[in-house]
Write a protein that holds these residues in place. Structure first.
Motif, mmCIF file in Angstrom:
data_model
loop_
_atom_site.group_PDB
_atom_site.id
_atom_site.type_symbol
_atom_site.label_atom_id
_atom_site.label_comp_id
_atom_site.label_asym_id
_atom_site.label_seq_id
_atom_site.Cartn_x
_atom_site.Cartn_y
_atom_site.Cartn_z
ATOM 1 N N TRP A 67 12.700 -38.288 5.967
ATOM 2 C CA TRP A 67 13.786 -37.360 5.647
ATOM 3 C C TRP A 67 13.634 -36.793 4.233
ATOM 4 O O TRP A 67 13.972 -35.627 3.992
ATOM 5 C CB TRP A 67 15.154 -38.022 5.814
ATOM 6 N N TYR A 70 11.136 -34.090 4.587
ATOM 7 C CA TYR A 70 11.813 -32.966 5.224
ATOM 8 C C TYR A 70 12.613 -32.176 4.194
ATOM 9 O O TYR A 70 12.551 -30.949 4.138
ATOM 10 C CB TYR A 70 12.737 -33.498 6.332
ATOM 11 N N GLN A 71 13.354 -32.903 3.353
ATOM 12 C CA GLN A 71 14.180 -32.243 2.337
ATOM 13 C C GLN A 71 13.322 -31.507 1.316
ATOM 14 O O GLN A 71 13.676 -30.409 0.873
ATOM 15 C CB GLN A 71 15.083 -33.273 1.641
ATOM 16 N N ASN A 74 12.322 -28.366 2.803
ATOM 17 C CA ASN A 74 13.493 -27.494 2.850
ATOM 18 C C ASN A 74 13.697 -26.794 1.504
ATOM 19 O O ASN A 74 13.966 -25.591 1.443
ATOM 20 C CB ASN A 74 14.723 -28.308 3.245
ATOM 21 N N GLN A 116 9.109 -28.291 9.104
ATOM 22 C CA GLN A 116 10.372 -29.034 9.108
ATOM 23 C C GLN A 116 10.752 -29.469 10.522
ATOM 24 O O GLN A 116 11.281 -30.563 10.706
ATOM 25 C CB GLN A 116 11.496 -28.180 8.522
ATOM 26 N N LYS A 117 10.475 -28.637 11.516
ATOM 27 C CA LYS A 117 10.784 -29.003 12.896
ATOM 28 C C LYS A 117 10.007 -30.265 13.289
ATOM 29 O O LYS A 117 10.551 -31.182 13.911
ATOM 30 C CB LYS A 117 10.446 -27.860 13.848
ATOM 31 N N ASP A 120 11.451 -33.253 11.359
ATOM 32 C CA ASP A 120 12.733 -33.638 11.943
ATOM 33 C C ASP A 120 12.504 -34.490 13.192
ATOM 34 O O ASP A 120 13.127 -35.540 13.361
ATOM 35 C CB ASP A 120 13.534 -32.379 12.288
ATOM 36 N N ARG A 124 13.520 -38.482 13.627
ATOM 37 C CA ARG A 124 14.419 -38.929 14.705
ATOM 38 C C ARG A 124 13.728 -39.966 15.601
ATOM 39 O O ARG A 124 14.357 -40.918 16.057
ATOM 40 C CB ARG A 124 14.909 -37.740 15.518
#
Length: 194
Positions: A67, A70-71, A74, A116-117, A120, A124
């Protein structure tokens, strides 16, 4: 453990003097073996529980890292989008170069969006693995608790049965046997825990 063996030896000597107490001594020997077996199963199950807990912590760290990554993507995407938007607003002598620069940063922002997809989905997936590991850890902890409880019952059964040798009253042998049956049933139930 050597104290228990010495105690069993003393009880065996006592039983030799009183042959009618031989079944009690045999019962105590069987109970000592059951206590040792259930104790070993409990220790192994607790070790498995610790291993699963460590795996859960490692997975949790991987999820946090994923995560965070990911951030970071982003933030980079937003910076590139902002720079692309700003480059179209700023007056420049070379409009073609500004357009190329804006397109470059838009393309970078789109690439980050695609990455990012994937990040993510991976995060998960790791979260789901962590949930499964946590459930397995809970199951193992419940199993270990059953073995611990069974060990307590079997040790009580051993002590209560040994009172028969001291008192000569068979009621303690019967109570010890009932307590031992409870201990064996609790130990057996460890494999039925879900």
């Amino acid at each position: 453990m050597s104290d228990e063996l010495q105690e069993l030896h003393e009880h065996a000597e006592h039983a030799r003097e009183h042959p009618d107490l031989a079944p009690v001594s045999l019962t105590m020997a069987v109970l000592a073996v059951l206590v040792a077996t259930v104790s070993l199963l409990g220790h192994r199950t607790h070790t498995e529980e610790i291993i699963l807990k460590n795996e859960e912590v490692l997975l949790q760290n991987k999820v946090s890292d994923q995560w965070a990554y990911y951030q970071a993507k982003n933030i980079r995407r937003h910076n590139d989008e902002l720079f692309a938007d700003l480059s179209t607003l700023v007056a420049t002598k070379d409009a073609e170069a500004a357009t190329k620069l804006a397109a470059k940063y838009r393309s970078e922002a789109d690439r980050y969006k695609d990455e990012q997809k994937e990040l993510d989905a991976k995060a998960r997936e790791l979260e789901n693995e962590g949930k499964l590991t946590r459930q397995e850890g809970d199951h193992t902890r419940n199993k270990a608790d059953r073995f611990d409880l069974a060990e307590v019952f079997l040790e009580i059964a051993l002590v209560v049965t040994s009172i028969t040798l001291l008192s000569g009253r068979r009621i303690f042998w019967h109570l010890g046997m009932l307590t031992a049956v409870a201990g064996v049933l609790i130990a057996a139930s460890a494999w039925m825990v879900h």
